[in-house]
Scaffold this active site. Structure first.
Site, PDB file in Angstrom:
ATOM      1  N   SER A  17       0.796  -1.235   0.000  1.00 41.71           N
ATOM      2  CA  SER A  17       0.000   0.000   0.000  1.00 41.71           C
ATOM      3  C   SER A  17       0.825   1.281   0.000  1.00 41.71           C
ATOM      4  CB  SER A  17      -0.965   0.054   1.205  1.00 41.71           C
ATOM      5  OG  SER A  17      -1.740  -1.090   1.236  1.00 41.71           O
ATOM      6  N   GLY A  21       1.042   1.868  -7.744  1.00 38.95           N
ATOM      7  CA  GLY A  21       0.171   2.144  -8.890  1.00 38.95           C
ATOM      8  C   GLY A  21       0.148   3.624  -9.230  1.00 38.95           C
ATOM      9  N   CYS A 384     -25.781  -0.092 -11.778  1.00 40.35           N
ATOM     10  CA  CYS A 384     -25.872  -1.552 -11.852  1.00 40.35           C
ATOM     11  C   CYS A 384     -26.869  -2.077 -10.803  1.00 40.35           C
ATOM     12  CB  CYS A 384     -24.495  -2.195 -11.775  1.00 40.35           C
ATOM     13  SG  CYS A 384     -24.492  -3.795 -12.598  1.00 40.35           S
ATOM     14  N   HIS A 510     -21.613   0.527 -16.044  1.00 41.56           N
ATOM     15  CA  HIS A 510     -20.744   1.186 -15.063  1.00 41.56           C
ATOM     16  C   HIS A 510     -20.044   2.388 -15.696  1.00 41.56           C
ATOM     17  CE1 HIS A 510     -20.792  -1.989 -11.896  1.00 41.56           C
ATOM     18  NE2 HIS A 510     -21.176  -2.724 -12.930  1.00 41.56           N
ATOM     19  N   GLU A 512     -18.547   4.665 -14.281  1.00 46.37           N
ATOM     20  CA  GLU A 512     -17.349   5.042 -13.514  1.00 46.37           C
ATOM     21  C   GLU A 512     -16.054   4.499 -14.114  1.00 46.37           C
ATOM     22  OE1 GLU A 512     -19.653   2.895 -12.560  1.00 46.37           O
ATOM     23  OE2 GLU A 512     -18.865   1.259 -11.337  1.00 46.37           O
TER      24      GLU A 512
HETATM   25  N1  GLN Z   1     -25.680  -8.371  -8.823  1.00 49.09           N
HETATM   26  C1  GLN Z   1     -26.203  -7.707  -9.964  1.00 49.09           C
HETATM   27  C2  GLN Z   1     -26.081  -8.532 -11.231  1.00 49.09           C
HETATM   28  O1  GLN Z   1     -25.289  -9.435 -11.307  1.00 49.09           O
HETATM   29  C3  GLN Z   1     -25.556  -6.356 -10.149  1.00 49.09           C
HETATM   30  C4  GLN Z   1     -24.089  -6.419 -10.450  1.00 49.09           C
HETATM   31  C5  GLN Z   1     -23.357  -5.135 -10.209  1.00 49.09           C
HETATM   32  O2  GLN Z   1     -23.849  -4.250  -9.514  1.00 49.09           O
HETATM   33  N2  GLN Z   1     -22.166  -5.025 -10.753  1.00 49.09           N
HETATM   34  O3  GLN Z   1     -26.788  -8.283 -12.177  1.00 49.09           O
END
Ligand code: GLN
Length: 549
Positions: A17, A21, A384, A510, A512
């Site tokens: 740590s 990176g 998600c 995602h 992000e």
């Molecule tokens: N568990 C949910 C799925 O598999 C959402 C996955 C996540 O949030 N990356 O669809």
């Protein structure tokens, strides 16, 4: 194919740590700013084939690349610093190396030979190290070796580096990052752990070329010379890596230390030009001079380890900075949230973000958070699982679907509003089998997503098994939750929104993973803007929490 790429290995000593990176990414940034094409690779010494099956409490977030590799979170830093996508080849684990070698052994490829760590495992490590350089795309490949020198697991990697240092026509150097601890009682910075760590590397046959000394306080006069003398290193190749207020300061600190010049000298490469860092400096200026302050609640169940949400937290910083808004992330454990306390805990927030996740734990708290955001018109972003919670909540509380759920948490639910994707039905293996990587999405005109992206065709990265159940779509749309993003190939719902709300967006993907310093993600920018518009807090110049590398 032979390559003219040059290689920099980054190793770490004394403790984990230390921020290898960030040092690797900062060096890469400086070399890129001088006009070189650079990529960074991470070698992780654990036996998991990839971090996709790891609990976030182990190593933090699992970062996903465009080509669907589930990787270490350091790849996120590499992308955020360089603004260049990484790929499967940028992430290697011991598990993957052994899996490949053992498969070859089963095929009979070793022709009856005894398969051994040296040369077979080290050969495979070397092959993977060279893959990126051999593409011809890069002038410089930086390879970060995970773990700490002296770990049993790291030995084959260090051995591979030793061999490569002796290989003709393979140009490489080793940068070793160590810690110089501060003893508060005597007020001293101690170099002995560094000396021991370098000795350990030398015992493995590797002499580092550059040392970076991580330190809480500026190194006093003479320390660099002392370390240089004991460790066979030129004094100007001993670099101070001072704790930074934000990780984004580190390239500038490394520039002051002339790390880029030291590296280029050692690799016999030209300086080319003064580093072009205008965008980076502008970002830092805005980051440190916020005009407004807002609070966004991040509702998740792994918040004891904030690295579990690394890319989300960084995306929020990028988006806030773009608008010169300092966002205070308020970390809220979804297991702590219930019907009784939700108002007390969430009322102080200007925006609510419900995080991704897997499994049952904490799910009801997340659903409570969505309900609070929806009913109180607080800007909401669900990512998600967060988007899936928004669908479940709307089903239960607006459509009257009692016990609506995802079949992930409640397989017998009478209203499976989120259910397993067709392509997932017959999959039993957990590793690398989710819907992963980039998929395209058509965005509806005039939706919040459309305003954010300013286009109707987007591509975003995924990591999930469950999806919106299209059987219920018309019922949702009739009652105020719209599917504003659809995958054109298979009709999967990618974005849901509530138009009768200031800003309520749930995304199955995602975003992000694609936000970078010089290219903050448009959806996060829109979200933070909506949050700022929702706040009545007067503008204030905020005191920033210090962030260390
Ligand atoms: N568990 C949910 C799925 O598999 C959402 C996955 C996540 O949030 N990356 O669809």
């Amino acid at each position: 194919m032979s390559s003219s790429a040059k290689y920099i290995f980054v190793t770490g000593g004394v403790t984990s740590s230390l921020g290898k990176g960030i040092i690797a990414a900062s060096l890469a940034k400086l070399l890129q700013a001088r006009g070189y094409s650079v990529t960074i690779q991470k070698l992780d010494p654990y036996i998991n084939v990839d971090p996709g099956t790891l609990n976030p409490y182990e190593h933090g977030e699992c970062f996903v690349t465009e080509d669907g590799a589930e990787t270490d979170l350091d790849l996120g830093h590499y992308e955020r610093f360089l603004n260049v996508p990484t790929s499967q080849a940028n992430s290697v684990t011991t598990g993957r190396i052994y899996q490949y070698v053992i498969n070859k052994e089963r095929e009979g490829a070793y022709l009856g030979k005894t398969v051994q760590v040296i040369p077979h495992i080290t050969d495979e490590i070397k092959r993977r190290i060279k893959l990126l350089g051999n593409t011809g795309q890069y002038d410089i490949v930086i390879t970060e070796i995970g773990g700490t020198v002296g770990d049993i697991e790291s030995l084959p990697y260090i051995e591979a580096v030793r061999q490569l240092k002796w290989e003709p026509n393979f140009d490489c150097i080793v940068l070793h990052l160590t810690l110089v601890p501060y003893l508060a009682t005597s007020g001293e910075l101690k170099t002995k752990p560094t000396q021991h760590s370098v000795k350990q590397l030398q015992e493995s046959g590797v002499q580092p070329d550059i040392l970076a000394l991580r330190t809480e306080h500026p190194l006093p006069e003479g320390v660099k010379e002392k370390v240089a003398l004991f460790c066979n290193i030129a004094p100007k190749a001993v670099i101070q890596a001072l704790d930074a207020e934000t990780i984004y300061d580190v390239p500038m600190l490394m520039l002051e230390e002339e790390l880029d010049k030291v590296v280029l000298d050692k690799l016999n490469m030209e300086y080319k030009k003064e580093p072009e860092l205008t965008d980076w400096k502008e970002f830092l200026y805005k980051l440190k001079h916020p005009k407004h302050k807002v609070k966004i609640g991040l509702i998740g169940k792994y918040i004891e380890l904030k690295d579990s949400y690394k890319s989300i937290a960084e995306s929020i910083i990028h988006a806030g900075t773009k608008n010169q808004i300092q966002v205070e992330l308020v970390w809220i454990h979804s297991e702590d949230l219930d019907k009784e306390n939700v108002s007390l805990l969430l009322s102080p927030l200007n925006g609510i973000l419900v995080a991704p996740g897997f499994g049952e734990r904490g799910i009801e708290g997340k659903i409570q958070a969505v309900k609070f955001a929806r009913e109180n018109k607080i800007p909401f972003l669900g990512i998600c699982l967060g988007m899936q919670c928004a669908v479940i909540e709307f089903g239960r509380n607006v459509l009257g679907f009692t016990d609506a759920h995802s079949t992930e948490m409640y397989p017998e639910t009478p209203y499976p509003v989120i259910y397993l994707m067709e392509e997932q039905r017959n999959i039993n293996n957990k590793g690398g089998t989710m819907r992963l990587g980039a998929y395209s999405c058509n965005v509806s005109e005039n939706s919040n997503a459309h305003i954010a992206y300013n286009q109707t065709k987007i591509s975003e990265r995924h990591r999930h098994r469950y999806e919106f159940n299209n059987k219920y779509l018309s019922e949702y749309e009739k009652n105020g939750m719209k599917a504003t993003g659809i995958n054109p190939e298979n009709n999967l719902v990618e974005i849901v929104e509530i138009p009768n709300h200031p800003w309520f967006v749930g995304v199955q993907f995602h975003p992000e993973y694609k936000s970078t310093v010089t290219s903050p993600h448009l959806l996060f920018i829109s979200f933070v803007k909506a949050v700022a518009e929702n706040t009545s807090t007067p503008a204030e110049t905020a005191t920033k929490k210090s962030q260390t590398i």
